[in-house]
Design an enzyme around this catalytic site. Structure first.
Site, short mmCIF file in Angstrom:
data_model
loop_
_atom_site.label_atom_id
_atom_site.label_comp_id
_atom_site.label_asym_id
_atom_site.label_seq_id
_atom_site.Cartn_x
_atom_site.Cartn_y
_atom_site.Cartn_z
N HIS A 17 0.84 -1.21 0.00
CA HIS A 17 0.00 0.00 0.00
C HIS A 17 0.88 1.26 0.00
O HIS A 17 0.63 2.21 -0.74
CB HIS A 17 -0.86 0.07 1.28
CG HIS A 17 -1.93 -0.96 1.39
ND1 HIS A 17 -2.10 -1.74 2.50
CD2 HIS A 17 -2.94 -1.31 0.54
CE1 HIS A 17 -3.14 -2.54 2.34
NE2 HIS A 17 -3.67 -2.31 1.16
N LYS A 41 -15.75 -7.51 5.39
CA LYS A 41 -15.09 -8.49 6.24
C LYS A 41 -14.90 -7.91 7.65
O LYS A 41 -14.92 -6.69 7.81
CB LYS A 41 -13.74 -8.86 5.62
CG LYS A 41 -12.98 -7.65 5.11
CD LYS A 41 -12.11 -7.93 3.90
CE LYS A 41 -11.60 -6.61 3.29
NZ LYS A 41 -10.94 -6.76 2.03
N ARG A 90 -2.12 -6.00 -8.60
CA ARG A 90 -1.06 -6.96 -8.30
C ARG A 90 -0.96 -8.04 -9.36
O ARG A 90 0.12 -8.43 -9.77
CB ARG A 90 -1.35 -7.63 -6.94
CG ARG A 90 -1.10 -6.72 -5.77
CD ARG A 90 -1.68 -7.30 -4.51
NE ARG A 90 -3.12 -7.45 -4.62
CZ ARG A 90 -3.94 -7.67 -3.62
NH1 ARG A 90 -3.45 -7.82 -2.41
NH2 ARG A 90 -5.24 -7.77 -3.80
N SER A 127 -3.18 -7.57 2.91
CA SER A 127 -3.38 -7.46 4.37
C SER A 127 -3.85 -8.79 4.92
O SER A 127 -3.43 -9.20 6.02
CB SER A 127 -4.42 -6.37 4.68
OG SER A 127 -3.99 -5.12 4.22
O1 PNS Z 1 -8.57 -2.62 0.61
P1 PNS Z 1 -9.81 -3.13 -0.08
O2 PNS Z 1 -10.64 -3.96 0.88
O3 PNS Z 1 -9.52 -3.86 -1.35
O4 PNS Z 1 -10.66 -1.83 -0.44
C1 PNS Z 1 -11.86 -1.92 -1.15
C2 PNS Z 1 -12.52 -0.53 -1.23
C3 PNS Z 1 -12.81 -0.01 0.17
C4 PNS Z 1 -11.58 0.42 -1.93
C5 PNS Z 1 -13.81 -0.70 -2.07
O5 PNS Z 1 -14.57 -1.74 -1.56
C6 PNS Z 1 -14.64 0.57 -2.08
O6 PNS Z 1 -14.33 1.48 -2.82
N1 PNS Z 1 -15.68 0.59 -1.21
C7 PNS Z 1 -16.52 1.74 -1.03
C8 PNS Z 1 -17.91 1.48 -1.64
C9 PNS Z 1 -17.83 1.72 -3.12
O7 PNS Z 1 -17.68 2.83 -3.57
N2 PNS Z 1 -17.86 0.62 -3.88
C10 PNS Z 1 -17.64 0.63 -5.31
C11 PNS Z 1 -18.85 0.19 -6.04
S1 PNS Z 1 -18.52 0.30 -7.77
#
Ligand code: PNS
Length: 159
Positions: A17, A41, A90, A127
């Protein structure tokens, strides 16, 4: 001002990150690291802990700030005058879902997504894997920033 957002769960922040955040910071006037409040989660660290860890480890990056967010990342972008999301890819396995989210975010809100290829050093890193490896006694130093290592060890030991 050219402002990018690096959104994520950061439970906890890893060196992968940090690599993406640093590289995004060299492309933009300002990078906002947006830490998701509600995760699908169960989180090991609270939102306050995740934000604090990120503030600590991004301190040397002068044009980076860390905020929490709840709801849609595109709404966070609108509220903070951010035109693009910066993300690391990745492997091919990341691609399908990231592509779908990027297209959804662009089609519904006009927010662009910029993908950066992950540094090969961190291509395997997540993570979740860090937590699992550390949970069973694996050595994750070198995979997470130093302050995170201590907090992770303490949390997995039950504090
Ligand atoms: O570190 P992660 O768990 O891969 O992060 C995922 C995250 C938080 C970036 C993603 O789930 C997100 O943007 N969530 C907010 C809700 C949202 O906008 N979702 C996108 C729908 S297209």
């Amino acid at each position: 001002m050219r402002r990018l957002v690096c959104p994520g769960s950061f439970d906890p922040v890893t060196n992968g990150h940090l690599d993406i955040i640093g590289r995004a910071a060299s492309l933009a006037d300002e990078v906002v690291v947006a830490v998701a409040l509600n995760l699908s989660k169960t989180a090991l660290f609270t939102i306050e802990e995740r934000v604090d860890m990120l503030r600590q480890v991004t301190k040397p990056l002068e044009n980076v700030r860390v905020e929490r967010f709840d709801g849609l990342v595109v709404d966070f972008c609108r509220q903070n005058e951010i035109s693009a999301i910066a993300k690391g890819l990745r492997a091919v396995s990341d691609f399908d879902y990231e592509m779908q989210m990027a297209q959804m975010n662009y089609s519904q809100a006009g927010v662009e997504t910029l993908f950066m290829t992950t540094n090969p050093l961190y291509a395997f890193l997540s993570s979740s894997l860090v937590k699992e490896f550390a949970k069973y006694g694996g050595d994750v130093s070198g995979l997470v920033p130093e302050p995170v290592l201590g907090l992770l060890t303490a949390r997995l030991a039950g504090s």
